[in-house]
Design an enzyme around this catalytic site. Structure first.
Site, PDB file in Angstrom:
ATOM      1  N   HIS A 114      -3.227   8.165   1.994  1.00 23.71           N
ATOM      2  CA  HIS A 114      -2.996   7.559  -0.093  1.00 23.71           C
ATOM      3  C   HIS A 114      -3.484   8.814  -0.527  1.00 23.71           C
ATOM      4  O   HIS A 114      -4.921   8.895  -0.374  1.00 23.71           O
ATOM      5  CB  HIS A 114      -2.819   6.813  -0.186  1.00 23.71           C
ATOM      6  CG  HIS A 114      -2.399   4.873   0.450  1.00 23.71           C
ATOM      7  ND1 HIS A 114      -1.906   4.979   1.040  1.00 23.71           N
ATOM      8  CD2 HIS A 114      -2.768   5.216   2.245  1.00 23.71           C
ATOM      9  CE1 HIS A 114      -1.128   3.956   1.907  1.00 23.71           C
ATOM     10  NE2 HIS A 114      -1.673   4.195   2.229  1.00 23.71           N
ATOM     11  N   ASP A 117       4.548   6.879  -4.257  1.00 24.44           N
ATOM     12  CA  ASP A 117       4.233   5.248  -3.132  1.00 24.44           C
ATOM     13  C   ASP A 117       5.559   4.824  -4.192  1.00 24.44           C
ATOM     14  O   ASP A 117       4.865   4.551  -5.332  1.00 24.44           O
ATOM     15  CB  ASP A 117       2.929   4.727  -3.133  1.00 24.44           C
ATOM     16  CG  ASP A 117       3.112   3.955  -2.252  1.00 24.44           C
ATOM     17  OD1 ASP A 117       2.166   3.846  -1.112  1.00 24.44           O
ATOM     18  OD2 ASP A 117       3.875   3.231  -2.599  1.00 24.44           O
ATOM     19  N   ILE A 118       6.433   4.024  -3.425  1.00 21.91           N
ATOM     20  CA  ILE A 118       7.562   2.707  -3.619  1.00 21.91           C
ATOM     21  C   ILE A 118       6.752   1.361  -4.418  1.00 21.91           C
ATOM     22  O   ILE A 118       7.611   0.804  -5.550  1.00 21.91           O
ATOM     23  CB  ILE A 118       7.995   2.809  -2.525  1.00 21.91           C
ATOM     24  CG1 ILE A 118       9.779   2.218  -3.229  1.00 21.91           C
ATOM     25  CG2 ILE A 118       7.871   2.147  -1.649  1.00 21.91           C
ATOM     26  CD1 ILE A 118      10.494   1.711  -2.334  1.00 21.91           C
ATOM     27  N   HIS A 126       0.056   8.927   7.716  1.00 24.01           N
ATOM     28  CA  HIS A 126       0.076   9.388   5.907  1.00 24.01           C
ATOM     29  C   HIS A 126      -1.778   9.234   5.163  1.00 24.01           C
ATOM     30  O   HIS A 126      -2.432   8.333   5.947  1.00 24.01           O
ATOM     31  CB  HIS A 126       0.640   8.751   4.936  1.00 24.01           C
ATOM     32  CG  HIS A 126       0.251   7.114   5.577  1.00 24.01           C
ATOM     33  ND1 HIS A 126       1.059   6.757   7.232  1.00 24.01           N
ATOM     34  CD2 HIS A 126       0.147   6.049   4.503  1.00 24.01           C
ATOM     35  CE1 HIS A 126       0.734   5.560   6.948  1.00 24.01           C
ATOM     36  NE2 HIS A 126       0.087   5.385   5.040  1.00 24.01           N
ATOM     37  N   ASN A 132      -5.295   4.271   6.024  1.00 20.37           N
ATOM     38  CA  ASN A 132      -5.678   3.124   7.328  1.00 20.37           C
ATOM     39  C   ASN A 132      -4.932   3.740   8.472  1.00 20.37           C
ATOM     40  O   ASN A 132      -3.785   4.709   8.924  1.00 20.37           O
ATOM     41  CB  ASN A 132      -4.457   2.083   6.136  1.00 20.37           C
ATOM     42  CG  ASN A 132      -4.312   2.366   4.911  1.00 20.37           C
ATOM     43  OD1 ASN A 132      -5.557   1.735   4.566  1.00 20.37           O
ATOM     44  ND2 ASN A 132      -3.228   1.730   4.044  1.00 20.37           N
TER      45      ASN A 132
HETATM   46  P1  5GP Z   1      -0.132   2.154   4.875  1.00 21.08           P
HETATM   47  O1  5GP Z   1      -0.337   0.373   4.758  1.00 21.08           O
HETATM   48  O2  5GP Z   1       1.035   2.037   6.431  1.00 21.08           O
HETATM   49  O3  5GP Z   1      -1.489   2.627   4.932  1.00 21.08           O
HETATM   50  O4  5GP Z   1       1.367   2.416   3.613  1.00 21.08           O
HETATM   51  C1  5GP Z   1       2.226   2.538   3.697  1.00 21.08           C
HETATM   52  C2  5GP Z   1       2.654   2.749   2.070  1.00 21.08           C
HETATM   53  O5  5GP Z   1       3.924   3.568   2.094  1.00 21.08           O
HETATM   54  C3  5GP Z   1       2.339   1.070   1.113  1.00 21.08           C
HETATM   55  O6  5GP Z   1       2.096   1.611   0.212  1.00 21.08           O
HETATM   56  C4  5GP Z   1       4.239   1.114   0.968  1.00 21.08           C
HETATM   57  O7  5GP Z   1       4.340   0.653  -0.062  1.00 21.08           O
HETATM   58  C5  5GP Z   1       4.656   2.685   1.142  1.00 21.08           C
HETATM   59  N1  5GP Z   1       5.791   2.359   1.401  1.00 21.08           N
HETATM   60  C6  5GP Z   1       6.685   2.016   2.411  1.00 21.08           C
HETATM   61  N2  5GP Z   1       8.214   2.252   2.220  1.00 21.08           N
HETATM   62  C7  5GP Z   1       8.376   2.896   1.547  1.00 21.08           C
HETATM   63  C8  5GP Z   1       9.230   3.828   1.053  1.00 21.08           C
HETATM   64  O8  5GP Z   1      10.479   3.458   1.864  1.00 21.08           O
HETATM   65  N3  5GP Z   1       9.338   4.973  -0.163  1.00 21.08           N
HETATM   66  C9  5GP Z   1       7.499   4.915  -0.676  1.00 21.08           C
HETATM   67  N4  5GP Z   1       8.307   6.208  -1.261  1.00 21.08           N
HETATM   68  N5  5GP Z   1       6.918   4.263   0.320  1.00 21.08           N
HETATM   69  C10 5GP Z   1       7.300   3.202   1.515  1.00 21.08           C
END
Ligand code: 5GP
Length: 121
Positions: free
Chosen positions: A106, A33-34, A104, A91
């Site tokens: 986590h 994760d970034i 996805h 999520n």
């Molecule tokens: P969500 O809130 O959709 O469950 O999580 C999305 C996740 O994607 C977040 O934890 C965010 O930090 C990560 N994320 C968003 N953009 C990027 C990206 O360009 N590269 C990576 N590696 N992670 C990302």
């Protein structure tokens, strides 16, 4: 909800945006994760176009489903998370706080993660 093929994970899958890859096979890609929320924070995504865990559960093939969860387990093992434990979060939708509309999971670990939800939740 229709799948948006311009979402950031679709772009990562197509190689249009780089990622820090930790695992890949026919069904799955995983990368760091970034914005990590724990010492280890890995995102696991199916290669198929599924918006969220419900879409994946309803529409993915048995091979995709078993391949996904086998990969989650293998990635946890390869990143030394199984001994002390870890957390898997998917999520989903508005109330789930999903930001990226490509399913996805986590994988979080590397320290004691505390309560499942914040006190504000
Ligand atoms: P969500 O809130 O959709 O469950 O999580 C999305 C996740 O994607 C977040 O934890 C965010 O930090 C990560 N994320 C968003 N953009 C990027 C990206 O360009 N590269 C990576 N590696 N992670 C990302």
């Amino acid at each position: 909800m229709a799948y948006d093929d311009q979402n950031i994970f679709a772009k990562i899958l197509r190689g249009e945006i780089p990622c820090n890859k930790v695992f890949e096979n026919d069904h799955v890609l995983a990368f760091h994760d970034i914005h990590p929320q724990a010492p280890t924070h890995i995102l696991v995504i199916p290669k198929g176009a599924y918006t969220d865990v419900a879409d994946f559960g309803e529409n993915a093939s048995p091979d995709e489903v078993s391949g996904f969860w086998s990969a989650v387990s293998q990635i946890a093992d390869e990143n030394d998370l199984k001994g002390d434990g870890f957390r898997v979060i998917a999520n989903t939708g508005l109330n789930g706080g999903q930001e990226v509309p490509h399913f996805h999971a986590h994988i979080l670990g590397g320290k004691a993660l505390g309560p499942m939800l914040s006190k504000a939740a």
